[in-house]
Design a protein around this motif. Structure first.
Motif, PDB file in Angstrom:
ATOM      1  N   ALA A 157       0.829  -1.210   0.000  1.00  0.00           N
ATOM      2  CA  ALA A 157       0.000   0.000   0.000  1.00  0.00           C
ATOM      3  C   ALA A 157       0.861   1.257   0.000  1.00  0.00           C
ATOM      4  O   ALA A 157       0.496   2.260  -0.613  1.00  0.00           O
ATOM      5  CB  ALA A 157      -0.929  -0.010   1.208  1.00  0.00           C
ATOM      6  N   ALA A 158       2.013   1.219   0.664  1.00  0.00           N
ATOM      7  CA  ALA A 158       2.888   2.385   0.701  1.00  0.00           C
ATOM      8  C   ALA A 158       3.593   2.596  -0.626  1.00  0.00           C
ATOM      9  O   ALA A 158       3.965   3.725  -0.960  1.00  0.00           O
ATOM     10  CB  ALA A 158       3.912   2.231   1.812  1.00  0.00           C
ATOM     11  N   SER A 159       3.766   1.531  -1.403  1.00  0.00           N
ATOM     12  CA  SER A 159       4.477   1.667  -2.670  1.00  0.00           C
ATOM     13  C   SER A 159       3.584   2.182  -3.792  1.00  0.00           C
ATOM     14  O   SER A 159       4.084   2.629  -4.817  1.00  0.00           O
ATOM     15  CB  SER A 159       5.083   0.324  -3.079  1.00  0.00           C
ATOM     16  OG  SER A 159       4.063  -0.584  -3.430  1.00  0.00           O
ATOM     17  N   LYS A 160       2.264   2.117  -3.604  1.00  0.00           N
ATOM     18  CA  LYS A 160       1.359   2.621  -4.630  1.00  0.00           C
ATOM     19  C   LYS A 160       1.392   4.138  -4.645  1.00  0.00           C
ATOM     20  O   LYS A 160       1.464   4.771  -3.589  1.00  0.00           O
ATOM     21  CB  LYS A 160      -0.073   2.149  -4.382  1.00  0.00           C
ATOM     22  CG  LYS A 160      -0.261   0.687  -4.622  1.00  0.00           C
ATOM     23  CD  LYS A 160      -1.699   0.222  -4.610  1.00  0.00           C
ATOM     24  CE  LYS A 160      -2.644   1.043  -3.815  1.00  0.00           C
ATOM     25  NZ  LYS A 160      -3.993   0.492  -3.736  1.00  0.00           N
ATOM     26  N   PRO A 161       1.315   4.760  -5.832  1.00  0.00           N
ATOM     27  CA  PRO A 161       1.285   6.227  -5.867  1.00  0.00           C
ATOM     28  C   PRO A 161      -0.027   6.745  -5.304  1.00  0.00           C
ATOM     29  O   PRO A 161      -1.073   6.095  -5.411  1.00  0.00           O
ATOM     30  CB  PRO A 161       1.423   6.557  -7.351  1.00  0.00           C
ATOM     31  CG  PRO A 161       0.973   5.338  -8.058  1.00  0.00           C
ATOM     32  CD  PRO A 161       1.291   4.173  -7.156  1.00  0.00           C
ATOM     33  N   GLU A 162       0.051   7.921  -4.698  1.00  0.00           N
ATOM     34  CA  GLU A 162      -1.122   8.511  -4.081  1.00  0.00           C
ATOM     35  C   GLU A 162      -2.030   9.087  -5.167  1.00  0.00           C
ATOM     36  O   GLU A 162      -1.567   9.761  -6.081  1.00  0.00           O
ATOM     37  CB  GLU A 162      -0.707   9.615  -3.116  1.00  0.00           C
ATOM     38  CG  GLU A 162      -1.657   9.795  -1.974  1.00  0.00           C
ATOM     39  CD  GLU A 162      -1.116  10.761  -0.953  1.00  0.00           C
ATOM     40  OE1 GLU A 162      -1.781  11.781  -0.732  1.00  0.00           O
ATOM     41  OE2 GLU A 162      -0.042  10.491  -0.405  1.00  0.00           O
TER      42      GLU A 162
END
Length: 114
Positions: A74-79
């Motif tokens: 989830a942290a690696s996905k772009p916002e």
């Protein structure tokens, strides 16, 4: 003016990143607790449950790995940027005005005449 804009945007980014870190920590914590509970729930199926208490720690470890993996993903996905027009090209003010002026048709209409 640019200094105020920069300061407010950096404060918003810090609040957003702090919120995301808290969510990720909570995800890992709750998945670890869930794994421990699942490991604990296997004990009644053994004749001697006290000999299989390592199921609790194995479940907690698997829950931790699953939660940490999900948090890393989830942290690696772009916002995703937040849009104010909801994708239809209308602003929030127009949406509110349309919602206030709209009149819903009644679901049931009863008429009594004497």
């Amino acid at each position: 003016m640019a200094v105020v804009l920069f300061a407010s945007s950096s404060t918003w980014a810090q609040q957003s990143s702090t919120r995301m870190v808290k969510r990720h920590v909570a995800t890992v914590l709750f998945s670890t607790l869930g794994g421990a509970v699942l490991g604990l729930s296997t004990l009644p199926f053994y004749g001697e449950p006290q000999e299989h208490t390592d199921n609790i720690s194995v479940g907690a470890l698997l829950g931790f790995v699953a939660g940490a993996s999900y948090a890393a993903y989830a942290a690696s996905k772009p916002e995703v940027p937040v849009r104010n027009d909801y994708g239809f090209g209308e602003s929030i003010q127009n949406k509110k005005a349309l919602a206030v002026n709209a009149k819903a048709m009644p679901l049931v209409q009863l008429n009594f005449e004497f």
